[in-house]
Design a protein around this motif. Structure first.
Motif, PDB file in Angstrom:
ATOM      1  N   UNK A   1     100.762  37.024  48.033  1.00 41.66           N
ATOM      2  CA  UNK A   1     100.291  36.964  46.639  1.00 41.66           C
ATOM      3  C   UNK A   1     101.111  37.859  45.709  1.00 41.66           C
ATOM      4  N   UNK A   2     101.463  39.050  46.205  1.00 44.37           N
ATOM      5  CA  UNK A   2     102.209  40.013  45.384  1.00 44.37           C
ATOM      6  C   UNK A   2     103.632  39.522  45.072  1.00 44.37           C
ATOM      7  N   UNK A   3     104.089  38.511  45.821  1.00 45.36           N
ATOM      8  CA  UNK A   3     105.459  38.028  45.615  1.00 45.36           C
ATOM      9  C   UNK A   3     105.538  36.662  44.942  1.00 45.36           C
ATOM     10  N   UNK A   4     104.376  36.163  44.545  1.00 43.90           N
ATOM     11  CA  UNK A   4     104.340  34.830  43.924  1.00 43.90           C
ATOM     12  C   UNK A   4     105.280  34.721  42.725  1.00 43.90           C
ATOM     13  N   UNK A   5     105.154  35.672  41.795  1.00 38.94           N
ATOM     14  CA  UNK A   5     105.945  35.592  40.562  1.00 38.94           C
ATOM     15  C   UNK A   5     107.439  35.645  40.852  1.00 38.94           C
ATOM     16  N   UNK A   6     107.820  36.599  41.698  1.00 39.90           N
ATOM     17  CA  UNK A   6     109.229  36.758  42.039  1.00 39.90           C
ATOM     18  C   UNK A   6     109.765  35.493  42.708  1.00 39.90           C
ATOM     19  N   UNK A   7     108.978  34.946  43.608  1.00 43.45           N
ATOM     20  CA  UNK A   7     109.388  33.753  44.343  1.00 43.45           C
ATOM     21  C   UNK A   7     109.533  32.540  43.412  1.00 43.45           C
ATOM     22  N   UNK A   8     108.538  32.365  42.567  1.00 39.79           N
ATOM     23  CA  UNK A   8     108.565  31.224  41.634  1.00 39.79           C
ATOM     24  C   UNK A   8     109.695  31.370  40.618  1.00 39.79           C
ATOM     25  N   UNK A   9     109.982  32.617  40.231  1.00 42.30           N
ATOM     26  CA  UNK A   9     111.110  32.859  39.320  1.00 42.30           C
ATOM     27  C   UNK A   9     112.422  32.436  39.957  1.00 42.30           C
TER      28      UNK A   9
END
Ligand code: GDP
Length: 193
Positions: A137-145
């Motif tokens: 969950x903590x890496x969702x934004x980074x991954x989607x970016x």
């Protein structure tokens, strides 16, 4: 009736999506790519067109894989004027791994090729980033970016309306996809009249 095309490489969860959205018992986890069959489902306002899975599959000849991709491209080009939009499903985790492998070979990854193709035809494709349960969950934004950047769009991913993170096996993201389909189908219908 307008058509809505569903595309994705094999094993991304395309059957899971089609099963949930149609309520029909589409087989999940079946051996990919064995049929070139294009399945159509009457959804009331539109026809959902389920394309065969494309891309590398174990035990399937490279020539057959190319043929599947060509078939999809041919279908979409031929029926362009009847298609309201397209849904491309990717696997959140394997997408970046596969892209990297192809990049090293100096080739254009098939997922990117397909997404570019759908955009060139101005189909305003919806990008479903499935299996987000595999990403912390903590890496969702980074991954989607990273995913949107790979496709040539500037982060943050959230500014791009076409991106829908999903966990299709838990029906997460399904309502948002349905909403975007209806929006696009309605727009398509109003442009036709
Ligand atoms: P298709 O080959 O693209 O039609 O993919 P399927 O729908 O058959 O799914 C391939 C595999 O991925 C199956 O084992 C599914 O249960 C699994 N799967 C589908 N959606 C998800 C998801 O959101 N998360 C995870 N972890 N697995 C999923």
């Amino acid at each position: 009736k307008p058509k809505v095309v569903v595309a994705g490489r094999s094993n991304v969860g395309k059957s899971t999506f089609v099963r949930h959205i149609t309520g029909k018992n589409v087989r999940v986890g079946k051996r990919p790519g064995v049929t070139l069959k294009i399945n159509e489902y009457d959804m009331g306002n539109y026809i959902l067109v389920d394309m065969p899975g494309f891309g590398f599959m174990h035990g399937i000849d490279k020539k057959v894989q190319e043929k599947i991709k060509d078939e999809i491209v041919h279908y979409i080009e031929g029926k362009r004027d009847e298609i309201a939009t397209a849904i491309q499903i990717i696997d959140a985790k394997s997408f970046l791994e596969i892209v990297e492998r192809w990049d090293q070979r100096g080739e254009i990854p098939i997922d990117i090729e397909m997404f570019d193709f759908l955009n060139e035809l101005e189909l305003n494709p919806i990008l479903v980033v499935n299996k987000m349960d595999k990403i912390k969950k903590t890496q969702w934004d980074e991954h989607l970016n990273k995913i949107v950047e790979t496709l040539g769009y500037k982060p943050p991913w959230s500014q791009w309306e076409f991106v829908v993170p999903a966990i299709l096996k838990e029906k997460k993201g399904l309502d948002e996809i349905k909403h975007k389909i209806i929006e696009r189908v309605n727009k398509f219908k109003s442009q036709k009249t």
